[in-house]
Scaffold this motif. Structure first.
Motif, PDB file in Angstrom:
ATOM      1  N   THR A 171       9.779  59.380  44.252  1.00  0.00           N
ATOM      2  CA  THR A 171       9.050  60.652  44.368  1.00  0.00           C
ATOM      3  C   THR A 171       9.998  61.841  44.438  1.00  0.00           C
ATOM      4  O   THR A 171       9.811  62.855  43.754  1.00  0.00           O
ATOM      5  N   ASP A 172      11.038  61.717  45.286  1.00  0.00           N
ATOM      6  CA  ASP A 172      11.948  62.842  45.529  1.00  0.00           C
ATOM      7  C   ASP A 172      13.214  62.790  44.675  1.00  0.00           C
ATOM      8  O   ASP A 172      14.042  63.702  44.744  1.00  0.00           O
ATOM      9  N   LYS A 201       9.580  54.133  48.209  1.00  0.00           N
ATOM     10  CA  LYS A 201       8.566  55.003  47.592  1.00  0.00           C
ATOM     11  C   LYS A 201       9.096  56.427  47.415  1.00  0.00           C
ATOM     12  O   LYS A 201       8.928  57.043  46.361  1.00  0.00           O
ATOM     13  N   SER A 202       9.752  56.935  48.463  1.00  0.00           N
ATOM     14  CA  SER A 202      10.212  58.334  48.413  1.00  0.00           C
ATOM     15  C   SER A 202      11.391  58.530  47.460  1.00  0.00           C
ATOM     16  O   SER A 202      11.608  59.633  46.958  1.00  0.00           O
ATOM     17  N   GLU A 222       9.085  52.575  52.906  1.00  0.00           N
ATOM     18  CA  GLU A 222       8.777  53.990  52.689  1.00  0.00           C
ATOM     19  C   GLU A 222       9.903  54.680  51.922  1.00  0.00           C
ATOM     20  O   GLU A 222       9.655  55.559  51.090  1.00  0.00           O
ATOM     21  N   VAL A 223      11.136  54.256  52.199  1.00  0.00           N
ATOM     22  CA  VAL A 223      12.287  54.824  51.491  1.00  0.00           C
ATOM     23  C   VAL A 223      12.189  54.512  50.005  1.00  0.00           C
ATOM     24  O   VAL A 223      12.459  55.367  49.151  1.00  0.00           O
TER      25      VAL A 223
END
Length: 273
Positions: A165-166, A161-162, A158-159
């Motif tokens: 994104t972020d 992916k983020s 998940e990290v």
């Protein structure tokens, strides 16, 4: 009259504590660690409402506020930082930052150089550390369960992916636990899998050994100087999961040689090459 006696008693108590600290390394160490822990708890309790008022909740932006507060801690303990290579943080887009992990004092070193938009990965148990747990939660720290490999892998996925994104950097301690021996423990590969998966650079950060002024086994905790070096980014573009082991080993050896050099152990650096 009563106030006078109270002031006199306080002065005597402080004098006795000073004498005990001078005579007993164990007392000196316990009092300094106790004060550091209390300072962390109080500062966290006072900073948390500010973070909520300014940024409204959990966000990496709160790290700017937290960093400003924690950077004052070094003055209480007589610590000085000598930093080199800050320009290496100026990479376009996300990155994985890896550094050595020595003691509970690492937080001061982290906040001394922490770049903007950078989140840390920490063990889940930190969430329950009172007001300290609250403040690091508000700062956006990513918590992983080190006892569950499958859970940790899900979080790290998940990290990855983020990060894109972020547009954030992620700070990881690849040793996985504190190590105040003056050397490095073997690196875990999670951070390097993450870097390859996201195709982002790895930025190694090395802090000189604390052993000259901080050593729990010897009840040593005095003032001292910490040398910090941010090394040039290591690119991962084009690398695959087959290259993770080589990337991990390369980073380990670069950081180990730098650690020995910063700590004034050239003979050890030669052995490691």
């Amino acid at each position: 009259m009563e106030l006078g006696w109270l002031l006199w008693g306080a002065a005597v108590l402080l004098l006795l504590l000073h004498v005990l600290m001078e005579l007993s390394p164990a007392v000196n160490f316990a009092l300094r660690i106790g004060f550091y822990s209390l300072l962390c708890l109080l500062a966290s309790a006072l900073t948390a409402p500010v973070c909520l008022l300014v940024n409204g909740g959990r966000t990496v932006k709160n790290m700017r506020i937290i960093k400003t507060v924690v950077k004052t801690f070094k003055y209480f303990f007589g610590l000085r930082f000598e930093v080199k290579g800050l320009e290496n943080f100026k990479v376009e887009g996300p990155a994985i930052i890896v550094s050595n992990h020595q003691s509970i004092l690492d937080m001061m070193g982290l906040m001394e150089i922490l770049p903007d938009d950078c989140v840390q990965v920490g063990k889940k148990e930190l969430m329950y550390a009172g007001t300290v747990g609250l403040i690091i939660y508000l700062g956006g720290v990513i918590f992983i369960n080190r006892k569950s490999t499958s859970s940790a892998k899900i979080v790290m996925a998940e990290v990855a992916k983020s990060m894109a994104t972020d547009n954030v950097k992620v700070w990881v301690y690849p040793e996985g636990t504190r190590n105040c021996t003056g050397d490095l423990l073997p690196f875990k590969k999670g951070a390097f899998h993450l870097a390859v998966q996201a195709q982002v650079p790895v930025i190694p950060v090395v802090y000189s050994s604390f052993t000259s002024f901080y050593n729990p086994k010897e009840n040593l905790f005095t003032s001292g100087k910490i040398k910090v070096e941010i090394l040039p980014p290591i690119e991962t573009k084009g690398l695959t999961s087959d290259d993770v082991s080589d990337l991990t080993d390369r980073c380990f050896h670069i950081m180990r040689e730098t650690l020995f050099r910063l700590s004034g152990s050239p003979s050890e650096a030669k052995k490691s090459s």
